[in-house]
Design a protein around this motif. Structure first.
Motif, PDB file in Angstrom:
ATOM      1  N   MET A  72    -158.275 -33.085  74.710  1.00  0.00           N
ATOM      2  CA  MET A  72    -157.416 -33.203  73.378  1.00  0.00           C
ATOM      3  C   MET A  72    -157.885 -32.571  72.070  1.00  0.00           C
ATOM      4  N   LYS A  73    -157.104 -31.927  71.328  1.00  0.00           N
ATOM      5  CA  LYS A  73    -157.637 -30.993  70.277  1.00  0.00           C
ATOM      6  C   LYS A  73    -157.037 -31.753  68.965  1.00  0.00           C
ATOM      7  N   PHE A  74    -157.918 -32.320  68.223  1.00  0.00           N
ATOM      8  CA  PHE A  74    -157.752 -32.942  66.881  1.00  0.00           C
ATOM      9  C   PHE A  74    -158.004 -31.908  65.709  1.00  0.00           C
ATOM     10  N   LYS A  75    -157.260 -31.918  64.769  1.00  0.00           N
ATOM     11  CA  LYS A  75    -157.599 -31.303  63.250  1.00  0.00           C
ATOM     12  C   LYS A  75    -158.224 -32.495  62.672  1.00  0.00           C
ATOM     13  N   THR A  76    -159.272 -32.084  61.905  1.00  0.00           N
ATOM     14  CA  THR A  76    -159.989 -33.193  61.046  1.00  0.00           C
ATOM     15  C   THR A  76    -160.377 -32.538  60.122  1.00  0.00           C
ATOM     16  N   LEU A  77    -160.828 -33.537  58.853  1.00  0.00           N
ATOM     17  CA  LEU A  77    -161.102 -33.093  57.623  1.00  0.00           C
ATOM     18  C   LEU A  77    -162.444 -33.074  57.623  1.00  0.00           C
ATOM     19  N   SER A  78    -163.297 -33.647  58.726  1.00  0.00           N
ATOM     20  CA  SER A  78    -164.696 -33.443  58.840  1.00  0.00           C
ATOM     21  C   SER A  78    -165.151 -32.065  59.079  1.00  0.00           C
ATOM     22  N   PHE A  79    -164.687 -31.154  58.394  1.00  0.00           N
ATOM     23  CA  PHE A  79    -165.036 -29.590  58.572  1.00  0.00           C
ATOM     24  C   PHE A  79    -165.725 -29.288  57.567  1.00  0.00           C
TER      25      PHE A  79
ATOM     26  N   TYR B 102    -153.583 -39.384  62.411  1.00  0.00           N
ATOM     27  CA  TYR B 102    -153.692 -39.637  63.856  1.00  0.00           C
ATOM     28  C   TYR B 102    -153.678 -40.995  64.109  1.00  0.00           C
ATOM     29  N   PHE B 103    -153.637 -42.092  63.139  1.00  0.00           N
ATOM     30  CA  PHE B 103    -153.533 -43.697  63.260  1.00  0.00           C
ATOM     31  C   PHE B 103    -152.175 -44.023  62.727  1.00  0.00           C
ATOM     32  N   GLU B 104    -151.387 -44.940  63.268  1.00  0.00           N
ATOM     33  CA  GLU B 104    -150.188 -45.589  62.780  1.00  0.00           C
ATOM     34  C   GLU B 104    -150.376 -46.370  61.746  1.00  0.00           C
TER      35      GLU B 104
ATOM     36  N   TYR C 250    -150.530 -37.010  74.552  1.00  0.00           N
ATOM     37  CA  TYR C 250    -152.087 -37.190  74.205  1.00  0.00           C
ATOM     38  C   TYR C 250    -152.165 -38.173  72.861  1.00  0.00           C
ATOM     39  N   TYR C 251    -151.161 -37.945  72.037  1.00  0.00           N
ATOM     40  CA  TYR C 251    -151.114 -38.324  70.615  1.00  0.00           C
ATOM     41  C   TYR C 251    -150.522 -39.724  70.486  1.00  0.00           C
ATOM     42  N   GLY C 252    -149.878 -40.165  71.650  1.00  0.00           N
ATOM     43  CA  GLY C 252    -149.291 -41.354  71.707  1.00  0.00           C
ATOM     44  C   GLY C 252    -148.078 -41.652  70.709  1.00  0.00           C
TER      45      GLY C 252
END
Length: 344
Positions: A1-8, A58-60, A185-187
């Protein structure tokens, strides 16, 4: 699974994790705050002075659908502003040192330590611009003691978003995977993303930049802020072993695991503590075309393996589509439209 994140890595400038973060060819190149890349920065067209980057939560149960950073410039100085975070409505309590957003650099000159002095409107100073055109930026990361030898260059493609669907360009991979019934994957968050942005389109004048290449004048390690007290994590990070070098007066540990077009995991020792980071050689160290080429080869290998299931092949096909289309960073016109739908 591929997630975009601000931990970049902010200072590697355009957000190469914008195309979903990671890749199927990754193996273990580190503990992952993105793909060993950075994020889109700043004033890169003649008509816009602010550009914003978004990362889905990614969290409801988040406060907002996205995290948002905005890059600005004033004269030859580059700034970044933290506009909002998906899990932190009260920005007054924000401790930027806990975000894994800001990073320092290490080269043969020594340490480029951020000043992090804050302008109330523009945000935190992160570098000095040497070149700032619609499709190319060169800058020197901020240094408390005035180092100037490290020059980072980013190249972009400018895309007109007028009339195009928001969901397809903010996070193309999330959109494609969540729209495919065979993949889940992202439910429920994926379905929420689709429903919140359904039929929403960018207004006239909306533009985005797609990151194409990253290059550097020097070998460097980009280091995350939060240090480790011990070296206990070495075995996990350096599963294929490591080399020890001296860089700028500091002991650095560089992973033996090297993959094309990806950063190399690294740890730097500061006194009795350790800071994890990303090691890149001078010259071009990331190319979008190269990544598409690598992922296309991965797809061919998956298709040739009789044991590969159809869903894995489909997911890889969608990932390549996202690389070919997804935006990295948005101008103020596009950003204002995206912000209308940030509340969960």
């Amino acid at each position: 699974m591929k997630f975009k994140t601000l931990s970049f890595a902010i200072f590697s400038a355009f957000m190469l994790s914008a195309c979903g973060g990671g890749s199927s060819s990754e193996s273990n190149t580190g503990t992952g705050t993105g793909t060993g890349t950075g994020t889109g920065t700043g004033n890169t067209t003649t008509n816009d002075s602010e550009w914003s980057v978004y990362s889905p939560s990614y969290f409801e149960n988040s406060d907002y659908l996205f995290d948002k950073l905005t890059f600005t410039s004033k004269g030859d100085t580059q700034y970044v502003r933290v506009d909002y975070l998906s899990n932190l409505k009260d920005m007054e309590t924000l401790d930027i040192n806990e975000l894994y957003i800001f990073s320092d650099y290490l080269t043969n000159e020594g340490l480029y330590e951020l000043e992090l002095n804050k302008d109330p409107e523009l945000g935190y100073k992160i570098g000095s611009l040497l070149k700032n055109t619609p499709t190319e930026k060169t800058y020197i990361p901020s240094s408390k003691i005035g180092h100037t030898g490290l020059q980072l260059t980013e190249q972009y493609e400018l895309v007109d978003l007028s009339g195009k669907p928001l969901a397809e360009y903010i996070d193309t991979h999330l959109y494609l995977v969540s729209s495919e019934p065979k993949l889940n994957y992202y439910g429920s968050f994926g379905q929420l993303y689709l429903s919140k942005l359904k039929d929403k389109k960018f207004p006239n004048g909306s533009k985005c930049l797609r990151g194409l290449n990253l290059s550097s004048s020097k070998d460097f390690i980009m280091m995350y802020q939060n240090p480790y007290d011990t070296s206990d994590s070495f075995q996990d990070i350096f599963s294929e072993g490591y080399n020890t070098i001296n860089l700028g007066g500091y002991k650095a540990f560089i992973s033996n695991a090297i993959y094309p077009n990806e950063y190399i995991s690294a740890i730097v020792q500061f006194d009795n503590k350790y800071r994890m980071g990303e090691y890149n050689k001078s010259g071009t160290y990331y190319s979008l075309n190269k990544e598409i080429e690598i992922e296309t080869q991965v797809l061919k290998e998956l298709k040739s393996d009789k044991l590969t299931d159809a869903e894995e092949i489909l997911e890889q096909e969608l990932y390549i589509q996202s690389l070919q289309k997804e935006c990295t960073i948005f101008n103020s016109t596009a950003s204002k439209e995206i912000d209308k739908y940030r509340v969960m």
